[in-house]
Design a protein around this motif. Structure first.
Motif, PDB file in Angstrom:
ATOM      1  N   TRP A 233       0.825  -1.206   0.000  1.00  0.00           N
ATOM      2  CA  TRP A 233       0.000   0.000   0.000  1.00  0.00           C
ATOM      3  C   TRP A 233       0.861   1.258   0.000  1.00  0.00           C
ATOM      4  O   TRP A 233       0.650   2.178  -0.802  1.00  0.00           O
ATOM      5  N   GLU A 237       1.056   4.136  -2.931  1.00  0.00           N
ATOM      6  CA  GLU A 237       0.714   5.531  -2.681  1.00  0.00           C
ATOM      7  C   GLU A 237       1.882   6.451  -3.047  1.00  0.00           C
ATOM      8  O   GLU A 237       1.681   7.572  -3.539  1.00  0.00           O
ATOM      9  N   SER A 250      -3.529   0.623  -4.751  1.00  0.00           N
ATOM     10  CA  SER A 250      -3.340   0.708  -3.302  1.00  0.00           C
ATOM     11  C   SER A 250      -3.976  -0.485  -2.589  1.00  0.00           C
ATOM     12  O   SER A 250      -4.968  -0.356  -1.851  1.00  0.00           O
ATOM     13  N   ASP A 253      -5.716  -0.838   1.224  1.00  0.00           N
ATOM     14  CA  ASP A 253      -6.470   0.332   1.666  1.00  0.00           C
ATOM     15  C   ASP A 253      -7.721  -0.122   2.412  1.00  0.00           C
ATOM     16  O   ASP A 253      -8.374  -1.090   2.030  1.00  0.00           O
ATOM     17  N   HIS A 286      -4.602   2.258 -11.433  1.00  0.00           N
ATOM     18  CA  HIS A 286      -4.720   3.481 -10.630  1.00  0.00           C
ATOM     19  C   HIS A 286      -5.511   4.544 -11.387  1.00  0.00           C
ATOM     20  O   HIS A 286      -6.322   5.268 -10.792  1.00  0.00           O
TER      21      HIS A 286
END
Length: 315
Positions: A233, A237, A250, A253, A286
């Motif tokens: 994660w 990020e 991610s 999350d 993403h």
């Protein structure tokens, strides 16, 4: 200009660059992921539409202001020793290197989100530690708590931003400063020992971590995760912001898998199912998530547990 100084950067008006593109740009959409809460001492948006931010370039601290002057042009102005280097990096910061030409989602919700926001451009700062440390602070805690910790640490240990600013602003501390912050100050900032130790390890390895900005996504992830305490994660990020990685998902999350499940499948799913379900969208996973949120199509029923606000200041 990278690595040089310019005496004009110390002048009241700083130095400027005008950036144009044949395609539409959206300053706030590209740089908003860099903001860590409303009180972020490194970021401010003003009523005139400008975005102000501070950063620490390899050549020194910088304050910069981005103003959208048309659908296809942006005026950038910067102050401080890092100003020339920052202005060189503005096209990448605005996502002009981002390529969405191979993004072709099959789900109608993602298709509609992409149709609504074809001008989404994923920016990149090229600054790894600057993206990594706030991601570490945000590990396993509520966003409100993490943003407060970030605000406290940067305001207390970062230097005052150069040039004019619309509010008191501060610059991301140097690696040496992060490494030397006393343990009790991390406690006051509500950062538990596990996260503070990870920050110190990252600061100690700052030179090697910054090399990740020139690596492939896979190699960069390996370099980041070589730091104990940096997992999937946190690496994702960081890659989203520092590298502009369109595929950095991610995983881990607290809410993301459920949001993806409810938004695209009408039911909750876990991380493993999310990874499997989104795999056909690689290397744009993403990007798909950003579109889902920015288009307002991300949904999740308002029931179930929330991330707890945890106080670590008692340690």
């Amino acid at each position: 200009m990278t690595g040089t100084t310019d005496p004009r950067a110390a002048a009241p008006d700083g130095i400027a660059r005008h950036v144009t593109s044949q395609q539409r740009m959206d300053v706030r959409m590209s740089v908003s992921p860099l903001r860590r809460g409303r009180g972020d001492p490194t970021y401010e948006s003003t009523a005139d539409g400008a975005v102000w931010r501070t950063s620490r370039m390899s050549s020194g601290p910088v304050t910069y202001r981005l103003m959208q002057t048309s659908r296809t042009s942006v005026q950038a102005r910067a102050w401080g020793p890092g100003a020339p280097e920052l202005l060189d990096a503005v096209p990448a910061l605005l996502g002009l290197d981002d390529d969405a030409s191979t993004f072709a989602p099959e789900h109608p919700i993602l298709q509609e989100a992409h149709r609504q926001l074809p001008h989404l451009r994923l920016g990149r700062t090229g600054l790894v530690l600057e993206a990594l440390i706030p991601a570490i602070i945000e590990q396993r805690v509520h966003g409100i708590s993490a943003f407060g910790s970030w605000r406290y640490l940067v305001s207390k240990f970062g230097e005052k931003a150069p040039g004019p600013t619309p509010k008191p602003m501060f610059v991301f501390p140097t690696p040496d400063v992060w490494r030397r912050i006393p343990s009790w100050e991390y406690h006051r900032a509500n950062v538990d020992p596990a996260r503070s130790k990870t920050i110190v390890r990252a600061a100690q390895a700052a030179g090697r971590l910054e090399e990740a900005s020139t690596m492939t996504s896979e190699d960069a992830a390996r370099r980041l995760r070589a730091i104990p305490g940096v997992g999937v994660w946190t690496a994702a990020e960081t890659a989203q912001r520092a590298l502009g990685d369109p595929d950095a998902l991610s995983v881990g999350d607290y809410h993301l898998a459920a949001v993806v499940g409810w938004s695209l499948l009408g039911r909750p799913i876990d991380d493993a199912e999310m990874v499997e379900y989104l795999q056909p969208l690689a290397p744009h996973r993403h990007r798909a998530i950003r579109l889902l949120y920015l288009s307002g199509k991300a949904t999740k029923p308002k029931f179930g547990p929330r991330t707890a606000l945890v106080d670590h200041t008692w340690h």
